[in-house]
Design a protein around this motif. Structure first.
Motif, short mmCIF file in Angstrom:
data_model
loop_
_atom_site.label_atom_id
_atom_site.label_comp_id
_atom_site.label_asym_id
_atom_site.label_seq_id
_atom_site.Cartn_x
_atom_site.Cartn_y
_atom_site.Cartn_z
N TYR A 1 0.46 -0.90 0.62
CA TYR A 1 0.03 -0.16 0.08
C TYR A 1 0.95 1.18 0.05
N ILE A 2 2.03 1.08 1.09
CA ILE A 2 2.91 2.38 1.01
C ILE A 2 3.67 2.65 -0.52
N SER A 3 4.27 1.93 -0.74
CA SER A 3 4.97 2.11 -1.96
C SER A 3 3.57 2.31 -3.51
N THR A 4 2.39 1.94 -3.35
CA THR A 4 1.53 2.51 -4.30
C THR A 4 1.42 3.94 -4.31
N LEU A 5 1.33 4.31 -3.23
CA LEU A 5 0.76 5.53 -2.67
C LEU A 5 2.09 6.70 -2.45
N LEU A 6 2.57 5.95 -2.54
CA LEU A 6 4.42 7.04 -3.28
C LEU A 6 4.13 7.40 -4.68
N ILE A 7 3.68 5.83 -4.93
CA ILE A 7 3.72 6.15 -6.94
C ILE A 7 2.86 7.17 -7.38
N PRO A 40 0.32 12.46 5.81
CA PRO A 40 -0.26 13.60 5.47
C PRO A 40 -1.21 13.48 4.61
N ALA A 41 -1.03 12.43 3.55
CA ALA A 41 -2.13 11.56 2.99
C ALA A 41 -3.09 11.13 2.95
N ILE A 42 -2.30 10.04 3.92
CA ILE A 42 -2.73 8.95 4.87
C ILE A 42 -4.11 9.52 5.19
N LEU A 43 -3.96 10.45 6.33
CA LEU A 43 -4.87 11.11 7.51
C LEU A 43 -5.48 11.88 6.83
N SER A 45 -7.03 11.34 3.33
CA SER A 45 -8.01 9.95 3.14
C SER A 45 -8.74 9.60 3.39
N ILE A 46 -8.24 9.22 5.24
CA ILE A 46 -8.79 8.68 6.14
C ILE A 46 -9.85 9.88 6.74
N LEU A 47 -9.83 11.10 6.63
CA LEU A 47 -10.36 12.15 7.29
C LEU A 47 -11.51 12.71 5.93
N ALA A 48 -11.33 12.53 4.82
CA ALA A 48 -12.11 12.72 3.47
C ALA A 48 -13.25 11.30 3.15
N GLY A 49 -12.48 10.02 3.92
CA GLY A 49 -13.58 8.99 3.60
C GLY A 49 -14.54 9.20 4.84
N LEU A 50 -13.54 9.38 6.01
CA LEU A 50 -14.83 9.42 7.49
C LEU A 50 -15.96 10.70 6.23
N ALA A 51 -15.69 11.86 6.61
CA ALA A 51 -16.71 12.70 6.46
C ALA A 51 -17.97 12.26 5.35
N ILE A 52 -17.64 11.53 4.49
CA ILE A 52 -18.23 10.26 3.32
C ILE A 52 -18.80 10.19 3.24
N ILE A 53 -18.56 8.67 4.56
CA ILE A 53 -19.51 8.32 4.41
C ILE A 53 -20.34 8.71 5.54
N ALA A 76 -4.37 18.72 -3.41
CA ALA A 76 -3.90 19.56 -2.30
C ALA A 76 -2.50 19.20 -2.00
N ILE A 77 -2.83 17.79 -1.39
CA ILE A 77 -1.41 17.13 -0.82
C ILE A 77 -0.30 17.10 -1.62
N ALA A 78 -0.42 16.37 -2.82
CA ALA A 78 0.32 15.89 -3.16
C ALA A 78 0.78 17.22 -4.08
N ILE A 79 0.40 18.16 -4.70
CA ILE A 79 0.72 18.97 -5.39
C ILE A 79 1.23 20.26 -4.53
N ASP A 80 -0.30 20.89 -3.89
CA ASP A 80 0.51 22.11 -3.58
C ASP A 80 0.84 21.71 -1.69
N GLU A 81 1.31 20.42 -1.55
CA GLU A 81 2.24 19.63 -0.10
C GLU A 81 0.82 20.54 1.37
N LYS A 82 -0.09 20.47 1.07
CA LYS A 82 -0.55 20.74 2.45
C LYS A 82 -1.30 19.83 3.38
N SER A 83 -1.12 20.34 4.36
CA SER A 83 -1.43 19.72 5.57
C SER A 83 -3.11 18.51 5.52
N ALA A 84 -3.11 17.41 6.27
CA ALA A 84 -5.24 16.83 5.61
C ALA A 84 -5.71 17.82 6.54
N LEU A 85 -6.14 18.50 7.34
CA LEU A 85 -7.06 19.66 7.38
C LEU A 85 -7.02 20.68 5.92
#
Length: 184
Positions: A1-7, A40-43, A45-53, A76-85
């Motif tokens: 999972y981590i390598s897939t997320l890195l890619i 930040p990407a994992i966090l 994704s989890i926060l957005a997923g929880l909000a959507i659920i 926003a995290i990948a391109i602009d290097e923002k925190s999760a929130l």
């Protein structure tokens, strides 16, 4: 999972840079550059997923609304290097006051690429079915070779279509940023 997320994070950054006409790093440097963005990407994704659920638990409509609001969190995290929130805030800000326009711009490429994939897979299945009916029980090796060959060809075509379907939301994110203010 981590390598897939890195890619994935690297691909998003490279595609966005190419779209903007900017230089990109060599793959090893790009992969190293996205390592700090993993948490930040994992966090995010989890926060957005929880909000959507949570939205889907309220009713279907709030879940769909939240899905579009938070569709750009990873970008926003990948391109602009923002925190999760901050990525969640930025994603929602990009969609604000133009929800339906963004919804259709997310949905349309998915439908087009989905139809394309279904058509290609259907073509391969027709070819496979025709070939299988022609193979006799004594030709087991030919059958196995045919199955492997068509499977590899189908995978290669899917691999070619994946960047196209992934590029659409990256381009949408970049274009939305040009026309709307994102809080720092």
């Amino acid at each position: 999972y981590i390598s897939t997320l890195l890619i994935t994070l690297s691909f998003i950054r490279v595609a966005a840079a190419r779209y903007e006409g900017k230089a990109v790093l060599p793959i090893t440097q790009e992969l190293a550059a996205v390592k700090p963005l993993l948490l930040p990407a994992i966090l995010g994704s989890i926060l957005a997923g929880l909000a959507i659920i949570g939205g889907f638990f309220l009713l279907i409509i709030p879940g769909i609304i939240f899905s579009i609001w938070f569709a750009f969190v990873v970008y926003a995290i990948a391109i602009d290097e923002k925190s999760a929130l901050d990525a969640m805030r930025a994603s929602k800000a990009l969609v604000a006051n133009r929800w339906f326009a963004v919804f259709w711009r997310i949905l349309a490429p998915g439908i087009v690429f989905g139809i394309l994939v279904i058509a290609v897979e259907g073509l391969f299945n027709m070819i496979l079915e025709k070939m299988v009916t022609e193979i006799t029980p004594e030709q087991t090796t030919l059958y196995i070779d045919t199955m492997i060959g068509i499977g590899l060809l189908s995978s290669a075509l899917s691999l070619l279509l994946t960047p196209l379907s992934t590029a659409a939301p990256i381009i949408l994110y970049q274009e939305l940023k040009k026309t709307y203010y994102i809080p720092p």
